[in-house]
Design an enzyme around this catalytic site. Sequence first.
Site, PDB file in Angstrom:
ATOM      1  N   ARG A  77      -7.532   3.034  13.278  1.00 46.30           N
ATOM      2  CA  ARG A  77      -8.417   1.877  13.079  1.00 46.30           C
ATOM      3  C   ARG A  77      -8.369   0.943  14.290  1.00 46.30           C
ATOM      4  NH1 ARG A  77     -11.630  -0.706   9.278  1.00 46.30           N
ATOM      5  NH2 ARG A  77     -11.279   0.839   7.648  1.00 46.30           N
ATOM      6  N   GLU A 115     -10.611  -8.113   4.500  1.00 48.27           N
ATOM      7  CA  GLU A 115      -9.879  -8.161   5.764  1.00 48.27           C
ATOM      8  C   GLU A 115     -10.597  -8.851   6.927  1.00 48.27           C
ATOM      9  OE1 GLU A 115      -9.388  -3.836   5.237  1.00 48.27           O
ATOM     10  OE2 GLU A 115      -7.460  -4.145   6.231  1.00 48.27           O
ATOM     11  N   GLU A 173       0.850  -1.186   0.000  1.00 52.12           N
ATOM     12  CA  GLU A 173       0.000   0.000   0.000  1.00 52.12           C
ATOM     13  C   GLU A 173       0.888   1.239   0.000  1.00 52.12           C
ATOM     14  OE1 GLU A 173      -3.151   0.057   2.942  1.00 52.12           O
ATOM     15  OE2 GLU A 173      -3.552   2.165   2.560  1.00 52.12           O
TER      16      GLU A 173
HETATM   17  N1  MTE Z   1      -6.269 -11.560  -0.924  1.00 48.85           N
HETATM   18  C1  MTE Z   1      -5.224 -11.961  -1.683  1.00 48.85           C
HETATM   19  N2  MTE Z   1      -5.287 -13.134  -2.310  1.00 48.85           N
HETATM   20  N3  MTE Z   1      -4.099 -11.189  -1.805  1.00 48.85           N
HETATM   21  C2  MTE Z   1      -3.981  -9.995  -1.137  1.00 48.85           C
HETATM   22  O1  MTE Z   1      -2.964  -9.317  -1.277  1.00 48.85           O
HETATM   23  N4  MTE Z   1      -5.038  -8.374   0.386  1.00 48.85           N
HETATM   24  C3  MTE Z   1      -6.017  -8.211   1.472  1.00 48.85           C
HETATM   25  C4  MTE Z   1      -7.389  -8.684   1.014  1.00 48.85           C
HETATM   26  N5  MTE Z   1      -7.297  -9.983   0.434  1.00 48.85           N
HETATM   27  C5  MTE Z   1      -5.069  -9.557  -0.326  1.00 48.85           C
HETATM   28  C6  MTE Z   1      -6.226 -10.383  -0.276  1.00 48.85           C
HETATM   29  C7  MTE Z   1      -6.130  -6.838   1.930  1.00 48.85           C
HETATM   30  S1  MTE Z   1      -5.024  -6.297   3.063  1.00 48.85           S
HETATM   31  C8  MTE Z   1      -7.131  -6.010   1.507  1.00 48.85           C
HETATM   32  S2  MTE Z   1      -7.291  -4.450   2.116  1.00 48.85           S
HETATM   33  C9  MTE Z   1      -8.108  -6.437   0.506  1.00 48.85           C
HETATM   34  O2  MTE Z   1      -7.873  -7.755   0.039  1.00 48.85           O
HETATM   35  C10 MTE Z   1      -8.066  -5.469  -0.674  1.00 48.85           C
HETATM   36  O3  MTE Z   1      -8.877  -5.830  -1.712  1.00 48.85           O
HETATM   37  P1  MTE Z   1     -10.429  -5.447  -1.787  1.00 48.85           P
HETATM   38  O4  MTE Z   1     -10.552  -4.060  -1.261  1.00 48.85           O
HETATM   39  O5  MTE Z   1     -10.723  -5.559  -3.203  1.00 48.85           O
HETATM   40  O6  MTE Z   1     -11.105  -6.432  -0.916  1.00 48.85           O
HETATM   41 MO1  MOS Z   2      -5.288  -3.782   3.298  1.00 49.03          MO
HETATM   42  S1  MOS Z   2      -4.115  -3.803   4.975  1.00 49.03           S
HETATM   43  O1  MOS Z   2      -6.106  -2.336   3.783  1.00 49.03           O
HETATM   44  O2  MOS Z   2      -4.151  -3.283   2.134  1.00 49.03           O
END
Ligand code: MTE
Ligand code: MOS
Length: 748
Positions: free
Chosen positions: A304, A706, A226
């Site tokens: 958060r 998350e 990020e």
């Molecule tokens: N799932 C996979 N396979 N790989 C990832 O890097 N990141 C997570 C989650 N699931 C992630 C994941 C995180 S930290 C977040 S914030 C969300 O996916 C982001 O994607 P979204 O906002 O589309 O759910």
């Molecule tokens: Mo997820 S920790 O908000 O990229």
Amino acid sequence: MNNNEVIKHVRGESQFIDDLKLPHDILYGTVLTSEIPHGKIEKIDLGNALSIKGVVQIIDHHDIPGENQIGAIIRDEELLSEGIVKFAGEPILLILSESLDSGREALKEIKVDISPIPAITDPRESFRAGNLIVPPRTFDYGDTDSAWEKCEIVAEGRVESGGQEHFYMETQASLAYPVEKDSVKVLSSTQSPTAVQKTVSGILGIPMNRVEVDVRRLGGGFGGKEDQATPWAAMAALGAYITKRPVKIVLSRSDDIRNTGKRHPFSSDFKIGLDSSGKIIAYEATFYQNCGAYADLSTAILERALFHATNSYYIPNVRVTGISCYTNLPPFTAFRGFGGPQAMFVIESAISKAATEINMSARKIQEMNLLKEGDVFPYGMVTENCNISATWKKLEEKFQVEETYKKIGEFNRKNDHIKKGAAVMPVSFGISFTNKMLNQAGALVHIYTDGSVSVSTGAVEMGQGVNKKMINVAAETLSIPSSRVRVETTNTTRVANTSPTAASSGADLNGMATRSACIGLVKRLRSVAAKSMGVDIDQIKFESGKVFNTGNGQSIMWEELIGKAYAERVSLTSQAYYATPDIYFDKTKERGKPFAYHVFGTALIEAELDVLRGVYKFNRVSIVHDTGKSLDQQTDLGQIEGGFIQGLGWVTVEELLFEEGGKIITGGSSTYKVPDIKFIPDEINVEMMQDLKNPYAVLGSKAVGEPPFMYGIGGYLAVRECLFAAKPDVQLKYDCPLTPEKITISLM
Ligand code: MTE
Ligand code: MOS
């Protein structure tokens, strides 16, 4: 329906930055970093580095044409150190060479003389030294001071939670190209294309419109890309800008682990008070957040944590304080849950401790205090469509929680060498960026003259299946098969000013924008169809790739309609924008409605411990998760299972260790253990509650990325139960990860 990226991954067809064919004049960037956690650079001796064959240039901070600054929230971090280094792994020089080997050879030639300054690794020590990023923040609700005397029991304690390495499959990667005069194009494995664009523009001293950032997909981000993809992309861009040759930087696994930030370790104090029935009357907690050397996203993560301090419980008197402490460790950063897991681990520990003292099961206390519709969070938000009890009840019904606990009790009475334990873990997680500004997204949709559709948004695909979800939203809104829709790379020239794909809101925000763009197209196409069929607009219906005149049942194909629209010179492109409505937060009062909604769920985790060897395993995990109307069931199932396992790893086997002085000990896959296939519970049951539709996200869905991570905390609590069954007087701190080593020691 499948997360269609997956098939390509399995076949090895998906391209990541490290797979791309390189131009003949490519240069490789090798980064020289500090070996010392805190010190002053006295002298840099390049030795014979520049005469090594293939070494083209060595860049230091003097070569930066713009501002040597990468701090996103707080401007406290240099791209290349100007003299004081604050963690082992901090970048000092960028070596550009025609082969990776010559870059590595140059690295060995260069001697950096750094005089050490005492390093701090403990956040409490840093707090005592006044080394804070910003002043502490406190959420105050009710009257905690006077509440303690109304309590039957008051439990106090200290909780430690460790850091966590992201261990994404693809390490930090970037490839930058010089473009004509004074412009660059950067391919980056970033969750935040706009942040990369903005930082590169600042580093190079050129306007943002001369920096194009493009992202195909990431091999995992989990928050680790990020903010922390940015420096490597900026270095590649800097190299390309200066040499006018393309530059590639891909970190080795060990450099990635050593040089980049991870989940923040927290050290916390709690005080919890209950009445004799088990009702929580008051709760106090202080979080000392170990931020590492630079602010990065720490203050947002702490915020958060404060929002999730009471997890799924209503507590009438709450005071929680968060303190962001600088230390001489790598700058800790976003990681799935973004501070939520750390805070929830504290309240669950507090409930566990209170349960022991009041001699009541933790599960009973949890259940009795669950949030109800209309309850208020300590920051003033009123719960709405509160489904936490619905998930709790469904878990009980479907997976016989009561019965399971009974059977475990019976098993433990009959067995000495194996002890079993269980825990229930409810989760309520707020959806929206807590920084209101970031809750916006854009989409650009083209229909080509053959009827195929191209969708661009600000969302980055990182394995979470957001592309598949965007395809489903577009296909559903246009009433065409999903095979007709393609999602393009995330590119700053197509969709500008994007928020990071983070906070689980990628599908929500970009899905809303995509839907709105598609609705715009449908409106136009409806007029074209009505005109061509000679009927009223409301008699036109789109369905399964066809357009119907509902009056007489006649239809034409989607492709034919698109041909007509083009012939009539009707625009087949639509752009749309979405901003989450009705969210606000007043930091002066620490009150507001920061989230569009909450995601709810409850998990039951069953563990067993081999008392002789100190090893444990998870027999069965059952999760009831409120998905809303899922945009893609396979994808959501993957997110729920994967998130849970990642959370389980954090509290059990993933142990991040630093030497006293601040150098990382667990710097590779041989020393840092992540959950592997053998660690996965024997049985995982996931029940998606889809009947509880959500009015605040696209097509009744809910964010899913998350929240499931935090079910993992139940794994810690379940293993703890096993341990207490084995040794009722065991001395065990609330300290995760609860590794087999810690168990073995506590059993001695
Ligand atoms: N799932 C996979 N396979 N790989 C990832 O890097 N990141 C997570 C989650 N699931 C992630 C994941 C995180 S930290 C977040 S914030 C969300 O996916 C982001 O994607 P979204 O906002 O589309 O759910
Ligand atoms: Mo997820 S920790 O908000 O990229």
